[in-house]
Design an enzyme around this catalytic site. Structure first.
Site, PDB file in Angstrom:
ATOM      1  N   ALA A 115       0.828  -1.204   0.000  1.00  0.00           N
ATOM      2  CA  ALA A 115       0.000   0.000   0.000  1.00  0.00           C
ATOM      3  C   ALA A 115       0.862   1.254   0.000  1.00  0.00           C
ATOM      4  O   ALA A 115       0.523   2.258  -0.634  1.00  0.00           O
ATOM      5  CB  ALA A 115      -0.916  -0.011   1.223  1.00  0.00           C
ATOM      6  N   GLU A 172       3.420   1.548  -6.724  1.00  0.00           N
ATOM      7  CA  GLU A 172       3.882   0.640  -7.780  1.00  0.00           C
ATOM      8  C   GLU A 172       3.854   1.292  -9.156  1.00  0.00           C
ATOM      9  O   GLU A 172       4.683   1.018 -10.004  1.00  0.00           O
ATOM     10  CB  GLU A 172       3.002  -0.626  -7.825  1.00  0.00           C
ATOM     11  CG  GLU A 172       3.169  -1.553  -6.637  1.00  0.00           C
ATOM     12  CD  GLU A 172       2.131  -1.259  -5.555  1.00  0.00           C
ATOM     13  OE1 GLU A 172       1.602  -0.129  -5.549  1.00  0.00           O
ATOM     14  OE2 GLU A 172       1.873  -2.141  -4.724  1.00  0.00           O
ATOM     15  N   ASP A 177      26.718  27.085 -28.610  1.00  0.00           N
ATOM     16  CA  ASP A 177      27.630  27.276 -29.718  1.00  0.00           C
ATOM     17  C   ASP A 177      27.167  28.488 -30.513  1.00  0.00           C
ATOM     18  O   ASP A 177      25.964  28.765 -30.594  1.00  0.00           O
ATOM     19  CB  ASP A 177      27.623  26.021 -30.596  1.00  0.00           C
ATOM     20  CG  ASP A 177      28.783  26.005 -31.580  1.00  0.00           C
ATOM     21  OD1 ASP A 177      29.769  26.708 -31.323  1.00  0.00           O
ATOM     22  OD2 ASP A 177      28.675  25.313 -32.595  1.00  0.00           O
ATOM     23  N   ASP A 220      27.540  20.674 -32.475  1.00  0.00           N
ATOM     24  CA  ASP A 220      27.175  19.973 -33.704  1.00  0.00           C
ATOM     25  C   ASP A 220      28.308  19.159 -34.296  1.00  0.00           C
ATOM     26  O   ASP A 220      28.085  18.280 -35.111  1.00  0.00           O
ATOM     27  CB  ASP A 220      26.666  20.966 -34.755  1.00  0.00           C
ATOM     28  CG  ASP A 220      27.680  22.068 -35.051  1.00  0.00           C
ATOM     29  OD1 ASP A 220      28.761  22.057 -34.428  1.00  0.00           O
ATOM     30  OD2 ASP A 220      27.400  22.941 -35.893  1.00  0.00           O
ATOM     31  N   ASP A 267      32.493  18.466 -30.296  1.00  0.00           N
ATOM     32  CA  ASP A 267      31.583  18.780 -29.194  1.00  0.00           C
ATOM     33  C   ASP A 267      31.141  17.545 -28.415  1.00  0.00           C
ATOM     34  O   ASP A 267      30.541  17.678 -27.348  1.00  0.00           O
ATOM     35  CB  ASP A 267      30.337  19.490 -29.734  1.00  0.00           C
ATOM     36  CG  ASP A 267      30.673  20.816 -30.401  1.00  0.00           C
ATOM     37  OD1 ASP A 267      31.533  21.522 -29.867  1.00  0.00           O
ATOM     38  OD2 ASP A 267      30.087  21.121 -31.453  1.00  0.00           O
ATOM     39  N   ASN A 278      -3.962   0.667  -6.922  1.00  0.00           N
ATOM     40  CA  ASN A 278      -2.674   1.335  -7.162  1.00  0.00           C
ATOM     41  C   ASN A 278      -2.339   1.478  -8.635  1.00  0.00           C
ATOM     42  O   ASN A 278      -1.752   2.469  -9.051  1.00  0.00           O
ATOM     43  CB  ASN A 278      -1.549   0.569  -6.457  1.00  0.00           C
ATOM     44  CG  ASN A 278      -1.564   0.798  -4.959  1.00  0.00           C
ATOM     45  OD1 ASN A 278      -2.261   1.693  -4.479  1.00  0.00           O
ATOM     46  ND2 ASN A 278      -0.827  -0.008  -4.226  1.00  0.00           N
TER      47      ASN A 278
END
Length: 1129
Positions: free
Chosen positions: A431, A435, A477, A823, A827, A914
């Site tokens: 309980a 979940e 950038d 890019d 990087d 639940n």
């Protein structure tokens, strides 16, 4: 409009060398030729005697006057690797000896060592003469290395020896974690472990009690299925992250033209070794790190965008580098592995292969970067720890409280009594555990990714969605993100008239992309309707089209215009299209009637058709200009373009724009042009070119350098990579939201500062001199000043990959949440290290694989929109956590109070409540609308608890009511319901002794399913009302009505229909141990459930009002969740 017929397609042709080529068999070396290295003792610190002996080893005086004698280490038994350190080298000058300490990234694991010569050359080949590099490797630049048997013992199998010493030219494969380890890693979470434990215990208890059927094992099975689904998502995410290292290999060259044994040979690039002489030409991918030794053309240019991120190609030369702390852009004599040759032809000697190249350094940085947990994950981990302690405490407490009931006859003995209450404790744990929380968090983040996709932000890692919400620093950038990465002509300067003042006039040009769309404005801001009627603009357009080797074309697949060639030359072609053609009243607007494919280069093709190109003088570094000889109707014209100082210095006349006359270039006019050039290049940081022409004798077919004299000046062109139109507003949004933006670029400091002024990055600073640093300036600062500089920094220029990663680490050490954009391949390490790496859609596959998010439109404004969405997602995540926890507290209170009071089990199918009844509304809460002021609040702190003390108090109040209402429904049926037995309350508390005493009622009534059905229905309905409470944390339902989130309303309706289904469909009611309810039962359920809204409205009122703020401050003395960051410190 009459359309000229035909086009002249000028396609550059590649002249292959006529030298004899032959293919070497890579497997022809006999096995006996392989030399096995001798065992090597561990490195030790050098002694003074060692240094004196080694210093005495001088090169013969016949060699170069200054040589570098490096202290060679013994042959390596395994491929070398890089670690930071300082390497000792001895610089030998004839006749003196000088010991120098060279700072570099050197191979070998010891911090104090003598390193191999090759390591020094890899790091310092740019600062020594090429002859020293050749001497070290023992290679003749006219013959290359030897890979065959030679009479000279020093040349026996040089290739084999170098391969053994320096390794092979292959990026080694990284060791992947086995699949089973990746799966187990997903379960390494305390909350998940608690769920697994609860499932296993439920399963074992079902077996122990001899239970059979679907319900006996339904609960543990569903829990395990949910955890398996979440584990699958985690495994897929980690597998995607590993692709970055694989895709890095795609940038390695396949073949190379190598000089060995005096002959040029085409070999696999993997067979290159340090010392090899390699020839490269236009279009070649550089196969290894190489030092240039010979230029076979007037100029050599290389596209280094994958390493530097800058779109402009870099001109290479043979001279040594003199820059202190040189970065990639400064090493103009080094060709880096993976880059592409875009102009010229040259020879170079290999100095670095495989992992010991610039590309290898990037790989190492990526390999040694550990993924950091997101702020939400850290807080959920802390929540799991707290929950585990609470659950354990309550379970033990319930078990201990009921020790006296272990002997009750109803249980059949002490042991069975203990097991019975242990089952109650397990039920209590189930309980208390939400979940559905892992599944709902994943679902909410997935919904966020869908919304972000509409904003052109493609999310690759689900947790990164939430990380955006607490981002405090964006390291952006410059090229392609803040700018369009499309060079455009912005300004034109021409001589209006030599007879009146002002002598020069300027034109501005609109349009920031390669699309031939834009207008030209005069000095007063008035649009020119017919630009081609202006003599200077017309001749500038002609020169731009003819003195040009680039191509502009339309790509229908991508729906945009693309370039082939240098960005500056393409910008000139686009400008020629904006000027249009002379002699047409509707020019250039009539060109819009053409298809985009025809429109791309219509005017350029017209001029190329009118003028036949006869000869070309290529650009060279000494002249700083290029010229082309064209012919039209027996009239020869020389068109030239180049650096303004070079072109203007060769001009003697000028073309006037008012009447098209040609007049002498006087000293005053020359001074005026110099002043305009300084304004363009200095204040406005434009890239400037000057254009000129010259009428040549009829019949001349060839050009010489002497012809580039006595030119007629046409005009001055200023170009720039323009900022995106929407960036300025995005910058203002960041400032309002408390997010600092640091512009990170490899470009020059002055150019980047000019851009920052245009986009508003410096608007909120009175003085920005201490806001802008180059990488070398920052490294020279003392540690304390570096810390202060990081807190003020707005611009970081002249950077390379290691600087970007260093910046991210330094900011993270100051508890900043860093988003880094990029890019290029360069990087990738920083993208992986950042809290959230953002790659550009047009970037490399390596950058995308290393990132958490990809911007489809490469636009900085999309980042800001994604940050706002990330904040909204966090708020919604917080709301559904609040909803699930308050509901679960109600279940805990229900079971705990029932156990303390000694009444029968009030709830049966808790899992149904639940997962189904909680799960749907919790997921729908993720659709709550974004608050209008979401980007007006400061970023939340990383160590801010998900659940603060005041919020937890509200959870407890709501949860307590949910639990008590559920108990009240259960007791009501036994004590007050007309359809119930109407037992005295004392009898209900003594239900377990019913078989041992005489009663007026049958003991079977305690097995009736009505009371548990009523209590479960009360729990479901009260949680539906509680879901409406979570439309906003503090706003009343009168302000944020239920229909503001129709998804939530729909989920509540579906949940109630499902619950009614299991009540009134017989097979389902048997499966879930429930029974149909009467109308009176439903009315009681409603009366017990509706007060939860009233209670929460009162709590919200206190939260919004001053009296509530005092309460909140009192409760905030200690947060519910521990601040791990502060505790660790």
């Amino acid at each position: 409009m009459v359309r000229p017929s035909g086009f002249l397609n000028l396609i550059p042709t590649l002249n292959l060398t006529t030298r004899p080529l032959h293919i070497l068999n890579p497997h022809r070396l006999p096995p006996s030729s392989v030399i096995t290295p001798a065992p090597r003792p561990p490195p030790s610190s050098p002694s003074s005697s060692d240094l004196s002996q080694l210093a005495a080893r001088r090169l013969p005086s016949s060699q170069s006057p200054a040589s570098l004698l490096v202290l060679d280490a013994l042959p390596l038994a395994s491929p070398p690797r890089y670690v930071s350190g300082r390497c000792l080298a001895v610089s030998v000058f004839a006749p003196s000896v000088l010991a120098a300490s060279v700072s570099l990234r050197c191979m070998l694991p010891s911090p104090w060592f003598l390193c191999s010569a090759w390591s020094v050359l890899c790091a310092g080949a740019a600062v020594v003469h090429s002859s020293l590099v050749l001497d070290h490797f023992g290679v003749d630049p006219t013959k290359g290395l030897s890979d065959t048997q030679s009479k000279d013992t020093a040349l026996v199998f040089q290739v084999v020896q170098h391969a053994r010493l320096y390794g092979v030219n292959v990026l080694p494969e990284d060791k992947r974690a086995p699949f089973w380890k990746l799966v187990l890693k997903q379960f390494d979470d305390l909350l998940v472990k608690i769920l697994i434990a609860a499932a296993v215990i439920s399963f074992l208890l079902a077996l122990f009690n001899g239970e059979t059927g679907l319900m006996a094992f339904l609960e543990p099975s569903v829990i395990l299925l949910i955890l398996a689904a979440n584990a699958a998502v985690g495994v897929i995410t980690e597998t995607n992250a590993e692709k970055a290292l694989e895709e890095l290999r795609a940038y390695q060259a396949d073949v190379a033209t190598v000089l060995r044994n005096g002959c040029l040979s085409i070999l696999p690039a993997t067979e290159l070794v340090p010392g090899d002489i390699v020839e490269v030409s236009v279009g070649c991918k550089i196969p290894a790190d190489m030092r240039m030794i010979e230029m076979l053309s007037s100029q050599v240019r290389v596209d280094q965008a994958i390493l530097t991120g800058e779109s402009s190609s870099v001109e290479k030369e043979l001279q040594t580098t003199t820059t202190t702390n040189a970065v990639y852009q400064d090493k103009t004599n080094i060709l880096f592995s993976g880059t592409v040759m875009v102009a010229g032809r040259a020879r170079a000697v290999v100095v670095g292969v495989g992992p010991n190249t610039a590309m290898g350094n990037i790989r190492d940085s990526m390999l040694h970067t550990e993924d950091e947990g997101t702020p939400l994950k850290k807080k959920l981990d802390e929540f799991g720890t707290f929950l585990a302690k609470v659950i354990a405490g309550i379970c033990v407490l319930v078990w201990i409280v009921n020790i006296g009931h272990f002997h009750d006859p109803a249980h059949g003995g002490f042991l069975r009594g203990a097991i019975h209450y242990f089952k109650i404790a397990v039920a209590l744990a189930v309980a208390a555990i939400p979940e559905g929380l892992p599944a709902v968090v994943t679902t909410c983040l997935a919904l966020g990714t869908k919304r972000m996709a509409r904003l052109n932000a493609i999310v690759r890692s689900l947790p990164s969605v939430e990380t955006l919400g607490c981002t405090t620093v964006i390291c952006s950038d410059k090229t392609g993100t803040l700018t369009t990465n499309m060079m455009s002509v912005a300004k034109i300067c021409v001589v209006e008239s030599a007879k009146r003042s002002p002598v020069a006039t300027e034109y501005s040009v609109s349009g920031t992309t390669y699309a031939p769309e834009g207008t030209i404005f005069d000095n007063a801001g008035m649009q020119l309707d017919f630009p081609a009627q202006s003599p200077c603009l017309l001749h500038i357009a002609m020169c731009s089209a003819l003195c040009n080797e680039s191509t502009l074309q339309y790509n229908p697949d991508k729906g945009k215009y693309e370039k082939i060639g240098e960005s500056t030359e393409v910008a000139l072609r686009v400008f020629a299209e904006k000027v249009g053609l002379p002699g047409f009243n509707s020019m250039p607007s009539a060109l819009n009637m053409l298809s985009k494919h025809e429109r791309a280069s219509y005017c350029n093709h017209y001029w190329e058709e009118q003028f036949r190109k006869m000869d070309l003088l290529e650009f060279s570094r000494d002249r700083k200009m290029m010229s082309v000889l064209c012919s039209r109707n027996q009239l020869n014209v020389l068109f030239s373009k180049g650096a303004p100082e070079s072109i203007i210095g060769r001009c003697t006349t000028i073309l006037c724009n008012d009447d098209g006359s040609i007049v002498p270039l006087t000293a005053d006019i020359r001074a005026e042009l110099a002043s305009r050039f300084q304004s363009f290049a200095g204040k406005e940081t434009l890239r400037c070119l000057a254009l000129a022409l010259k009428w040549m004798p009829s019949g001349q077919q060839m050009l010489s350098f002497d012809d580039e004299r006595d030119l007629t000046f046409i005009g001055l062109v200023g170009m720039l990579d323009p900022p995106r139109d929407e960036v300025r507003n995005a910058m203002l949004s960041c400032m309002t939201a408390g997010i600092r933006v640091i512009v990170v670029t490899g470009d020059n400091k002055s150019t980047a500062e000019s851009l920052c002024r245009k986009i508003g990055a410096f608007d909120h600073f009175i003085e920005f001199s201490e806001r802008s640093y180059t990488a070398s300036e920052f490294e020279e600062l003392p540690p304390l000043q570096q810390t202060l500089a990081l807190q003020r920094m707005a611009l970081f220029t002249r950077v390379e990959p290691s600087h970007k990663r260093m910046l991210v680490e330094a900011l993270q050490n100051q508890n900043e949440v860093v988003a880094m954009t990029g890019d290029g391949v360069n990087d990738a390490p920083a993208l992986k290290k950042a809290d959230i790496g953002i790659a550009m859609g047009s970037g490399t596959a390596v950058a995308k694989s290393a990132s958490d998010m990809v911007l489809a439109d490469d636009n900085f404004a999309s980042i800001v929109a994604a940050v706002a969405e990330g904040r909204a997602i966090y708020n919604n995540t917080k709301q559904f956590i609040r909803y699930m926890i308050s509901s679960n507290i109600g279940e805990v209170v229900c079971i705990f109070v029932a156990a303390v009071l000694g009444i029968p089990d009030t709830l049966a199918p808790l899992l149904w409540v639940n997962l189904v009844t909680d799960g749907l509304p919790a997921t729908a809460i993720g659709f709550n609308k974004q608050d209008s002021d979401v980007m007006k609040a400061k970023p939340r702190k990383v160590n801010e608890a998900v659940v603060t003390g005041w919020l937890f108090f509200r959870y407890l109040v709501i949860g307590a009511y949910v639990g008590l209402a559920t108990i009240a429904g259960f007791i009501w049926w036994f004590v007050y319901a007309d359809s119930g037995p109407k037992l005295p309350y004392v009898e209900l508390m003594s239900f377990d002794t019913c078989p041992t005493r005489e009663t007026t009622y049958p003991c079977s009534i305690f097995d009736d399913r009505h009371p548990s059905t009523v209590s479960m229905t009360v729990l479901v309905v009260v949680e539906m009302f509680n879901a409406l409470n979570n439309l906003s944390e503090n706003q009343s339902l009168l302000v944020v009505p239920p229909w503001s989130n129709m998804w939530l309303v729909g989920s509540i309706i579906i949940t109630m229909l499902l619950h009614i289904l299991i009540l009134y469909v017989h097979p389902l009611s048997v499966l879930f141990s429930v029974t149909p309810l009467s109308w009176d039962d439903w009315m009681v359920v409603f009366y017990l459930s509706i007060p939860v809204i009233i209670i929460d409205e009162v709590l919200k009122f206190f939260s919004r009002n001053p009296i509530g703020w005092r309460l909140r401050l009192w409760f905030r003395r200690s947060d519910l969740l521990p601040k791990r960051e502060l505790r660790d410190k």
